[in-house]
Design a protein around this motif. Sequence first.
Motif, PDB file in Angstrom:
ATOM      1  N   VAL A 568       0.849  -1.182   0.000  1.00  0.00           N
ATOM      2  CA  VAL A 568       0.000   0.000   0.000  1.00  0.00           C
ATOM      3  C   VAL A 568       0.890   1.239   0.000  1.00  0.00           C
ATOM      4  CG1 VAL A 568      -0.181  -0.022   2.528  1.00  0.00           C
ATOM      5  CG2 VAL A 568      -1.891   1.194   1.170  1.00  0.00           C
ATOM      6  N   ASP A 569       0.501   2.237  -0.798  1.00  0.00           N
ATOM      7  CA  ASP A 569       1.150   3.550  -0.821  1.00  0.00           C
ATOM      8  C   ASP A 569       0.215   4.555  -0.168  1.00  0.00           C
ATOM      9  OD1 ASP A 569       3.319   2.579  -2.254  1.00  0.00           O
ATOM     10  OD2 ASP A 569       2.384   2.997  -4.182  1.00  0.00           O
ATOM     11  N   GLN A 570       0.753   5.358   0.757  1.00  0.00           N
ATOM     12  CA  GLN A 570      -0.033   6.402   1.392  1.00  0.00           C
ATOM     13  C   GLN A 570       0.694   7.729   1.219  1.00  0.00           C
ATOM     14  OE1 GLN A 570      -3.197   6.429   3.103  1.00  0.00           O
ATOM     15  NE2 GLN A 570      -2.749   8.575   2.659  1.00  0.00           N
ATOM     16  N   LEU A 571       0.075   8.645   0.473  1.00  0.00           N
ATOM     17  CA  LEU A 571       0.645   9.972   0.292  1.00  0.00           C
ATOM     18  C   LEU A 571       0.310  10.802   1.524  1.00  0.00           C
ATOM     19  CD1 LEU A 571       2.258  11.426  -1.975  1.00  0.00           C
ATOM     20  CD2 LEU A 571       0.093  12.419  -2.718  1.00  0.00           C
ATOM     21  N   LEU A 572       1.323  11.109   2.338  1.00  0.00           N
ATOM     22  CA  LEU A 572       1.110  11.854   3.576  1.00  0.00           C
ATOM     23  C   LEU A 572       1.022  13.350   3.322  1.00  0.00           C
ATOM     24  CD1 LEU A 572       3.657   9.908   5.804  1.00  0.00           C
ATOM     25  CD2 LEU A 572       1.217   9.472   5.492  1.00  0.00           C
ATOM     26  N   SER A 573       1.720  13.815   2.327  1.00  0.00           N
ATOM     27  CA  SER A 573       1.696  15.202   1.880  1.00  0.00           C
ATOM     28  C   SER A 573       2.218  15.191   0.456  1.00  0.00           C
ATOM     29  CB  SER A 573       2.566  16.091   2.786  1.00  0.00           C
ATOM     30  OG  SER A 573       3.936  15.857   2.542  1.00  0.00           O
ATOM     31  N   PRO A 574       2.128  16.300  -0.281  1.00  0.00           N
ATOM     32  CA  PRO A 574       2.658  16.263  -1.647  1.00  0.00           C
ATOM     33  C   PRO A 574       4.104  15.815  -1.740  1.00  0.00           C
ATOM     34  CG  PRO A 574       1.331  18.225  -1.336  1.00  0.00           C
ATOM     35  CD  PRO A 574       1.441  17.577   0.010  1.00  0.00           C
ATOM     36  N   LEU A 578       4.472   7.198   2.287  1.00  0.00           N
ATOM     37  CA  LEU A 578       4.744   5.996   3.057  1.00  0.00           C
ATOM     38  C   LEU A 578       4.343   4.780   2.229  1.00  0.00           C
ATOM     39  CD1 LEU A 578       5.464   4.578   5.783  1.00  0.00           C
ATOM     40  CD2 LEU A 578       3.031   4.789   6.378  1.00  0.00           C
ATOM     41  N   THR A 579       5.267   3.816   2.115  1.00  0.00           N
ATOM     42  CA  THR A 579       5.001   2.585   1.383  1.00  0.00           C
ATOM     43  C   THR A 579       5.259   1.396   2.294  1.00  0.00           C
ATOM     44  OG1 THR A 579       5.630   3.575  -0.739  1.00  0.00           O
ATOM     45  CG2 THR A 579       5.624   1.181  -0.611  1.00  0.00           C
ATOM     46  N   VAL A 580       4.314   0.467   2.354  1.00  0.00           N
ATOM     47  CA  VAL A 580       4.462  -0.774   3.107  1.00  0.00           C
ATOM     48  C   VAL A 580       4.220  -1.930   2.148  1.00  0.00           C
ATOM     49  CG1 VAL A 580       3.666  -2.152   5.055  1.00  0.00           C
ATOM     50  CG2 VAL A 580       3.673   0.345   5.226  1.00  0.00           C
TER      51      VAL A 580
END
Length: 789
Positions: A568-574, A578-580
């Motif tokens: 999963v990729d989570q864009l925390l800000s532009p 975070l990638t897990v």
Amino acid sequence: MKGILSRCGQAADPPASKALVNRRQPLFFLIFAVAAIVSGALPSGSIEGQESASIRGRVVDGQTLAPLASAMVMIQGTDLGTLTAEDGSYRISGLGPGSYVLVFQVIGYETFTRPDVILAPGRSTQVNVELQVSAVEVEGIVVDAGYFPKDDRQPVSNVRFYSEEVRRAPGSAGDVSRVLLALPSTAQIADNANDLFVRGGSPLENGFFIDDIAVPNINHFPTQGATGGPIGMANVEFIEDVDFSSGGFSAAYGDRLSSIVDIDFREGSTDEMETRVEMSMSGVGGVVEGPLPGGRGSWFLSGRRSFLDLIVDAIGTGVAPRYGDIHAKATFEPADNHRISLLALFGDSEIAFNEAESVEEAVPYFGEYAGQQGTVGLSWRGLWGSRGYSVVALSTSSQDADDLWHRTATGDLIATDHSFERVSRLRNVNRLSVGGGHTVDFGGEVELLAADYDLQFGAQLDRLGGSVPAHQIVRDYDDRRLGLFASSAWRLTPRWSLTTGVRADRYSQARRTVLSPRIASSLTIRDGTTMNAAAGVFYQRLPSYILAQNPSFEELGMPRALHFVVGVDQLLSPSAQLTVEAYLKEYDSFPLEEEDPTLFVVDDGTSQSSFRSYRTLVAEGRARSYGIEVLLQKRLAEDFYGQIGASGFSSRYRDLDGSWRPRIHDNRFLLNVVGGYKPSHGWELSGRWSVAGGAPYTPFDATASRALNSGIIDASAVHAERYPAYHALNLRLDRRSVFRGSALTTSLSLWNVYGHQNVSAFYWNEVDNQLGTAYQWGFFPVLAMEWEF
């Protein structure tokens, strides 16, 4: 060469090189102090009275490479910008030296932000960009992808580094492979080598490409049959970006089991001739570049040479390598939508150990190594209007090695190696857009291998204490591989993409055809959150260095790996993501040695840094690796950047006795923390802290080893012990000074700042007939200066 050094247990930190480092340190600190004082007196960013700089480049469609007209190119935080021309080109002039962030925007495509664009006075910096089509199907909407554009065809296990991120990376010393070693997918083995152990794979399983040209090894003193080495050869000054795929890569890549490193070199200056010179603690170099006559292309040429051997001669002690390299590239556009590129890389490496010094320093070997390697490639790229493109690349690569090594204790011959390998390739890749967000990739490659081996091994004892008589291997070896592939990427919905592909490879010597199906998918759950998955089959032939040793080895099975990845990729800000990811790799058909049933051959070649002579191989080896990786990336939006990578994993193999054992790179856990702070364009401070669990090793049978004066392992404890955990802190300080028409960059890297003694290996010292400990690098300064004019 590196294999001989490692076999004797001293490669990590031989006493001679340690003495050389200790004597050089005061000199390096003095040089840097003087350089810092001088550069500190120079202006560090004021543009008054200085020549202006500019940014130029081209913006194209990421799927078809068709030029994008009227795309907006803006400098973040300013009102400066421009629109691209019909051919996608743009230029922003009248800028002052400094660091800039560019924003690329056009309706129908995801907005992309490009950080770390460094401008020098009087120079034009090139930034080419591929924009991805937006999944949003509303006319007039622009979607912000931030600093992390995503390619649907490679949704998992892919990380990109830009030129400045590679150049300034702490603890890398200008070596792109060491930059990748900070990622959670690469295991930590030794400071003295940049071998990439990717998710349980050995270094022979990695593929390297530069500008669509396959390059077998990008290192000086290359590891025979693999892709590692101690010193990188690729000049980071030319790198535009690096894409690293650690698993689940597309069907366009074959004959590799673990990873693909795809490097793009920038083009030379199209405005005027430019020059730069560089000096570091290891050597000197220079770059010259400029436009081709007629203004339809550019070229660059660089050369570097080490001078550690000159320092050794001057102080009268120590052993140092001698190496150099030449890079050249020319790009020509004979007509619109057509580009022809010529790429050439050459390197040479030499080292010699004097017998008297080896006796004095208790180094268990003496001898010499000389090697040359090179790649020349010609490629053509043509666009099919706005529908797609074709790339055809023809290249040839060669590697020539000459070794001669003797045992210090007895003077007996260890081995000689006179080998020559040449690989010629013709590769074709095509992409066709069929509308609706669907693309089709297809193509193929032909690879011809020709090798000549003259190997002589002295009588010796194997690791179990058995006698191995002196023998010689003289053989010419050739092989051919034909590969075909096809894949299709579908945008099934605005949030869901699917890529399927298959490739077929035919190997002439093995007389086998193998099929490799692959699939990948990406699903956007909500804005900024994406789930990804991939699976595939991967094959690779064994190194010719092994296959040529015995005609029967050509019948060995083709090693195979199965990849399964979810994440999963989570864009925390532009500028932060975070990638897990979790992965599982299943291997089979690896070679094992019947006379040494616990020996895993591909790992043996890595631990020895060269594959030894084998007698009875069978393709019954299996292996398995699995783990979880976490990667947090923060790109430079203002004055801070960073990266945290952590992983927990297991990597094991099954031997001929049916026992599952840890592999040599099974660290179990990894942690890398990288960060930097830029208070101004003139100064930058960065650091990297690395922690890794202890790798497994096999202890010696001290009684048997002492009786035979040779390293005899405890066969009942293969890989049963572990080295102490590894940890080290590297710091780097950069100072950039600009003045009329030129710029001076000075950097000081401090490796292993707190001087932790990381164990490299326990070895049997045949000079003193006792157990010895080889350590990795201690505190070590690395100085570099570059002058652009």
